[in-house]
Structures are given as structure tokens and as C-alpha cells.
Design an enzyme around this catalytic site. Structure first.
Site, PDB file in Angstrom:
ATOM      1  N   HIS A  63     -41.470   2.019  46.129  1.00 52.76           N
ATOM      2  CA  HIS A  63     -42.710   1.227  46.004  1.00 52.76           C
ATOM      3  C   HIS A  63     -42.817   0.133  47.067  1.00 52.76           C
ATOM      4  O   HIS A  63     -43.806  -0.597  47.111  1.00 52.76           O
ATOM      5  CB  HIS A  63     -42.828   0.638  44.591  1.00 52.76           C
ATOM      6  N   HIS A  92     -39.354  -7.914  51.692  1.00 52.24           N
ATOM      7  CA  HIS A  92     -40.063  -6.640  51.551  1.00 52.24           C
ATOM      8  C   HIS A  92     -41.540  -6.866  51.824  1.00 52.24           C
ATOM      9  O   HIS A  92     -41.976  -8.008  52.011  1.00 52.24           O
ATOM     10  CB  HIS A  92     -39.851  -6.063  50.141  1.00 52.24           C
ATOM     11  N   HIS A  94     -45.896  -5.559  51.264  1.00 50.24           N
ATOM     12  CA  HIS A  94     -46.988  -4.895  50.539  1.00 50.24           C
ATOM     13  C   HIS A  94     -48.094  -4.680  51.565  1.00 50.24           C
ATOM     14  O   HIS A  94     -48.331  -5.559  52.405  1.00 50.24           O
ATOM     15  CB  HIS A  94     -47.507  -5.778  49.401  1.00 50.24           C
ATOM     16  N   GLU A 104     -51.314  -9.149  48.519  1.00 54.71           N
ATOM     17  CA  GLU A 104     -51.315  -9.395  47.061  1.00 54.71           C
ATOM     18  C   GLU A 104     -52.094 -10.673  46.768  1.00 54.71           C
ATOM     19  O   GLU A 104     -53.058 -10.664  45.990  1.00 54.71           O
ATOM     20  CB  GLU A 104     -49.874  -9.505  46.552  1.00 54.71           C
ATOM     21  N   HIS A 117     -42.859 -10.738  51.742  1.00 56.35           N
ATOM     22  CA  HIS A 117     -42.220 -11.617  50.754  1.00 56.35           C
ATOM     23  C   HIS A 117     -40.749 -11.823  51.067  1.00 56.35           C
ATOM     24  O   HIS A 117     -39.988 -10.853  51.136  1.00 56.35           O
ATOM     25  CB  HIS A 117     -42.357 -11.011  49.354  1.00 56.35           C
ATOM     26  N   THR A 200     -44.473  -9.744  41.178  1.00 51.29           N
ATOM     27  CA  THR A 200     -45.771  -9.043  41.205  1.00 51.29           C
ATOM     28  C   THR A 200     -45.631  -7.562  40.869  1.00 51.29           C
ATOM     29  O   THR A 200     -46.611  -6.812  40.927  1.00 51.29           O
ATOM     30  CB  THR A 200     -46.438  -9.164  42.586  1.00 51.29           C
ATOM     31  N   THR A 201     -44.391  -7.135  40.582  1.00 53.56           N
ATOM     32  CA  THR A 201     -44.183  -5.757  40.115  1.00 53.56           C
ATOM     33  C   THR A 201     -43.317  -5.834  38.869  1.00 53.56           C
ATOM     34  O   THR A 201     -42.631  -6.854  38.662  1.00 53.56           O
ATOM     35  CB  THR A 201     -43.449  -4.900  41.172  1.00 53.56           C
TER      36      THR A 201
HETATM   37  C1  LIG Z   1     -39.725  -6.703  41.066  1.00 53.71           C
HETATM   38  C2  LIG Z   1     -39.661  -7.734  42.154  1.00 53.71           C
HETATM   39  C3  LIG Z   1     -38.426  -8.189  42.530  1.00 53.71           C
HETATM   40  C4  LIG Z   1     -38.359  -9.162  43.491  1.00 53.71           C
HETATM   41  C5  LIG Z   1     -37.021  -9.655  43.911  1.00 53.71           C
HETATM   42  C6  LIG Z   1     -39.510  -9.690  44.065  1.00 53.71           C
HETATM   43  C7  LIG Z   1     -40.747  -9.211  43.693  1.00 53.71           C
HETATM   44  S1  LIG Z   1     -42.178  -9.886  44.406  1.00 53.71           S
HETATM   45  N1  LIG Z   1     -43.168  -8.724  44.883  1.00 53.71           N
HETATM   46  O1  LIG Z   1     -42.830 -10.635  43.365  1.00 53.71           O
HETATM   47  O2  LIG Z   1     -41.753 -10.674  45.546  1.00 53.71           O
HETATM   48  C8  LIG Z   1     -40.830  -8.229  42.737  1.00 53.71           C
HETATM   49 ZN   LIG Z   2     -43.428  -8.591  46.835  1.00 55.23          ZN
END
Ligand SMILES: Cc1cc(C)cc(S(N)(=O)=O)c1
Ligand SMILES: [Zn+2]
Length: 258
Positions: A63, A92, A94, A104, A117, A200-201
């Protein structure tokens, strides 16, 4: 339910079934509405001190595509709204399938083509996992950078050049040890929005101090196309791996800038 994703049958509207917190009052992302934010002169710049990693992977987890060191190495984040030191965990992305969508967070309803992020965890916890479960908005500090299409991003090039090697879900590649993560960040981390929110996931834990920078980073069209070539666990383009904005409820969004 099929494992969560971003398609019609497993996307954000379904997540509440496995993660009821999806309908919580501190969810992320949000639309950052400039007319509703409040300047806080106490919000100083952040300081990120990143040390090159000797053993890190770049992976496709189905994802997102993610830079993940095998262990901490003293890379840390301090300052801004943070009361303590946070350890770097991973970064990572998006993104969307075209330049009109992908981020996002939004600014006055505007989406950017992508969002990066940088995830950090509160060092008063024994581990990242404990920080996620520590309760309250100080477990993680995530730096959000909007990406817009423009000049090639030389600092991100070592990463975007690896994308073809992690095209398929579940694949990973070792990142050269001379990769300079610090170079991705602007020289000064000054103008940002900050608010209390969530992952956010799934699991969507409400454990995040969000710090979203006003100034987007630039990446070239070719670098954006590299992201758009990534395939998800269903064999489809991963683009569109962003959650729509969530209700603010009675949260305040503060800014470090007027
Ligand atoms: C599931 C998840 C884990 C981590 C470390 C970070 C996120 S996010 N997209 O909120 O940065 C999501
Ligand atoms: Zn993220």
C-alpha cells in the site's frame, strides 16, 4: 473483509469495520483551512538530525513504498511542538494517478500530487510499537511534505531510482549506505501546520502529532511517473493510496507562520 486497501471494496469507507476508531474525533488526514488555523508564536523550527544508515531497505508493502532502516541509529527529531526527542522510524509516500490528486492533507481543499511522511516515535517509549500504543497524541511525530511537479529532486533521486526494483508488492531492495536522508529536508524546518491526529491507514491509532510543512518539495515529472508505475497487492497501480480528509471536530490547527 478483504485486507484493507484503497479500492471500492476495501477502501477508506470500509476501514471502520475492522478499525472503529476510523470514526473517531482525532482522525487524519484533514483539510488545512487557512482561515481556521491559529498562529502560535511559541512554535519554533524543528531540528532533524539524520545519520546515514548502514542497513536500510526500500520496500513495497502493498500500500506504499517505504524506506525502512533495520534498526535505529540515533537519527532524531526535536523542537517545534515536541516536548521530547523522537527517534526516526521510516519514511513513505502517498500519491495519485495524475497531478490533480495524491496528497492526504489538503490546503484550502487543494490536493498535491503526492505527500511524503517521515515517521518518528517518542523516545520515552521502549519501542516504536509501544509509542503507537502509548495513548494520546504524543506517541509519534510525523513530518508531512507535499510534493509538486517541477525540478528533479536530487536528494530523492537515489530513492526514486530504486522504485523499478520494488514494482511488485512484497519486494524490497537494499539502499546504498551513502544515501543522505538529511538532504531531502529543507535547510530550515520553519513554516508548518501542526495538530493532533492519527495514522492515516489502519490501525488508524490516534497517536500522532502531525507537522505538515507549508512549502512543497519539488520532484520531476519522471520521478512522479516512477511512483505511478508501482503495483499494489491486487496487481493494480498503487496510485490513489491516500485517505480523504476527516472531520476536524473540536481540534485546533496551529501554525508556526502568520
Ligand atoms: C499505518 C501507519 C504506520 C505509520 C508508521 C505511519 C502511517 S502514516 N500514513 O499516518 O504516516 C501509517
Ligand atoms: Zn503516510
Amino acid at each position: 473483509m478483504a485486507p484493507w486497501g484503497y479500492e471500492k471494496d476495501n477502501g477508506p469507507a470500509h476501514w471502520h469495520k475492522d478499525c472503529p476508531i476510523a470514526n473517531g474525533k482525532n482522525q487524519s488526514p484533514i483539510d488545512l483551512i487557512n482561515g481556521e488555523v491559529k498562529y502560535d508564536s511559541g512554535l519554533k523550527p524543528l531540528t532533524a538530525k539524520y545519520v546515514p544508515f548502514s542497513d536500510a531497505k526500500f520496500l513495497n508493502n502493498g500500500h506504499s513504498v517505504q524506506f525502512q532502516p533495520s534498526a535505529g541509529n540515533g537519527s532524531e527529531l526535536t523542537g517545534g511542538p515536541l516536548a521530547v526527542k523522537y527517534n526516526f522510524e521510516q519514511f513513505h509516500f502517498h500519491w495519485g494517478n495524475n497531478d490533480t490528486e495524491g496528497s492526504e492533507h489538503r490546503v484550502d481543499g487543494k490536493m498535491y500530487p503526492a505527500e511524503l511522511h517521515f515517521v518518528h516515535w517518542n523516545s520515552t517509549n521502549p519501542s516504536f510499537k509501544d509509542a503507537v500504543g502509548s495513548g494520546g497524541p504524543n506517541g509519534l511525530a510525523v513530518l508531512g511534505f507535499f510534493l509538486k511537479v517541477g525540478a528533479e529532486n536530487a536528494a530523492l533521486k537515489p530513492i526514486t531510482d530504486l522504485i523499478p526494483k520494488v514494482k511488485d508488492a512484497g519486494t524490497s531492495v537494499t539502499v546504498p549506505s551513502n544515501f543522505d536522508m538529511q538532504a531531502i529536508l529543507p535547510a530550515t524546518l520553519t513554516d508548518y501546520y501542526t495538530y493532533d491526529g492519527s495514522l492515516t491507514t489502519p490501525p488508524l491509532a490516534e497517536c500522532v502529532k502531525w507537522i505538515v510543512f507549508k512549502q512543497p518539495l519539488e520532484v520531476s515529472a519522471a520521478q512522479m511517473e516512477a511512483f505511478r508505475s508501482v503495483i499494489n497487492r491486487d496487481g493494480k497501480p498503487m496510485g490513489g493510496n491516500y485517505r480523504p480528509p476527516c472531520p476536524l471536530h473540536d481540534r485546533a490547527v496551529k501554525t508556526s507562520f502568520k
